[in-house]
Design a protein around this motif. Structure first.
Motif, short mmCIF file in Angstrom:
data_model
loop_
_atom_site.label_atom_id
_atom_site.label_comp_id
_atom_site.label_asym_id
_atom_site.label_seq_id
_atom_site.Cartn_x
_atom_site.Cartn_y
_atom_site.Cartn_z
N TYR A 24 4.48 -10.78 -7.15
CA TYR A 24 3.24 -10.29 -6.56
C TYR A 24 2.28 -11.42 -6.19
O TYR A 24 1.16 -11.18 -5.80
CB TYR A 24 2.54 -9.32 -7.51
CG TYR A 24 3.35 -8.07 -7.80
CD1 TYR A 24 4.12 -7.46 -6.82
CD2 TYR A 24 3.35 -7.50 -9.06
CE1 TYR A 24 4.86 -6.32 -7.09
CE2 TYR A 24 4.09 -6.35 -9.34
CZ TYR A 24 4.84 -5.78 -8.35
OH TYR A 24 5.57 -4.65 -8.61
N SER A 35 2.25 -10.10 3.80
CA SER A 35 2.76 -8.86 4.39
C SER A 35 4.16 -8.55 3.86
O SER A 35 4.48 -7.39 3.62
CB SER A 35 2.75 -8.93 5.92
OG SER A 35 3.65 -9.92 6.39
N ALA A 36 4.98 -9.57 3.63
CA ALA A 36 6.31 -9.35 3.06
C ALA A 36 6.20 -8.81 1.64
O ALA A 36 6.95 -7.90 1.25
CB ALA A 36 7.12 -10.64 3.08
N ILE A 38 3.73 -7.07 0.39
CA ILE A 38 3.26 -5.67 0.48
C ILE A 38 4.43 -4.77 0.87
O ILE A 38 4.63 -3.71 0.27
CB ILE A 38 2.10 -5.56 1.49
CG1 ILE A 38 0.86 -6.27 0.95
CG2 ILE A 38 1.80 -4.09 1.79
CD1 ILE A 38 -0.24 -6.44 1.97
N TYR A 39 5.20 -5.20 1.85
CA TYR A 39 6.35 -4.40 2.27
C TYR A 39 7.36 -4.25 1.14
O TYR A 39 7.83 -3.14 0.85
CB TYR A 39 7.02 -5.02 3.50
CG TYR A 39 8.27 -4.27 3.90
CD1 TYR A 39 8.18 -3.08 4.59
CD2 TYR A 39 9.53 -4.75 3.54
CE1 TYR A 39 9.33 -2.37 4.93
CE2 TYR A 39 10.67 -4.04 3.87
CZ TYR A 39 10.56 -2.85 4.56
OH TYR A 39 11.69 -2.15 4.88
N ASN A 40 7.69 -5.36 0.48
CA ASN A 40 8.66 -5.32 -0.62
C ASN A 40 8.18 -4.40 -1.74
O ASN A 40 8.97 -3.65 -2.32
CB ASN A 40 8.93 -6.72 -1.15
CG ASN A 40 9.70 -7.57 -0.16
OD1 ASN A 40 10.36 -7.05 0.74
ND2 ASN A 40 9.59 -8.87 -0.30
N SER A 42 6.22 -1.84 -1.38
CA SER A 42 6.30 -0.45 -0.90
C SER A 42 7.73 0.08 -0.94
O SER A 42 7.94 1.30 -0.97
CB SER A 42 5.73 -0.33 0.52
OG SER A 42 6.63 -0.89 1.47
N GLN A 43 8.72 -0.82 -0.94
CA GLN A 43 10.12 -0.40 -0.96
C GLN A 43 10.68 -0.22 -2.37
O GLN A 43 11.80 0.26 -2.53
CB GLN A 43 10.97 -1.41 -0.20
CG GLN A 43 10.61 -1.52 1.27
CD GLN A 43 10.67 -0.17 1.98
OE1 GLN A 43 11.70 0.47 2.01
NE2 GLN A 43 9.54 0.26 2.53
N ARG A 49 7.33 1.03 -9.45
CA ARG A 49 5.91 0.79 -9.16
C ARG A 49 5.04 1.32 -10.28
O ARG A 49 4.09 0.67 -10.70
CB ARG A 49 5.53 1.42 -7.82
CG ARG A 49 6.22 0.76 -6.62
CD ARG A 49 5.63 1.18 -5.28
NE ARG A 49 5.42 2.60 -5.12
CZ ARG A 49 6.24 3.42 -4.48
NH1 ARG A 49 7.35 2.98 -3.94
NH2 ARG A 49 5.95 4.70 -4.36
#
Length: 84
Positions: A24, A35-36, A38-40, A42-43, A49
């Motif tokens: 993180y 951005s990567a 955040i994307y990771n 979210s996946q 999470r």
């Protein structure tokens, strides 16, 4: 983090000692890495999470609670006073 939400942060100041998981943390001034991350995040599966959020909250409560802070201050003051 105290609310049970994992935090994404740039790796500056004391962020590395506060943020629970190094995945993180992203380099300073690197919007693509942010951005990567955040994307990771979210996946990740919802269960992961949620677990990361609970662990983040526990870390904050154990490391930054009023009781912990006061204990640290008392230890520091005691150390200084014992050296007088």
């Amino acid at each position: 983090m105290a609310c049970g939400t994992p935090s994404l942060s740039t790796n500056c100041g004391d962020a590395s000692s506060i943020v629970l998981n190094s995945r993180y943390l992203v380099p300073v001034q690197d919007p693509f890495a942010l951005s990567a991350a955040i994307y990771n995040f979210s996946q990740l599966p919802r269960s992961q999470r949620k677990l990361d959020g609970l662990l983040s909250r526990e870390k904050i409560l154990s490391s930054f609670s009023l009781h912990h802070m006061l204990s640290e201050y008392i230890a520091q003051y005691s150390s200084v006073l014992s050296g007088l």
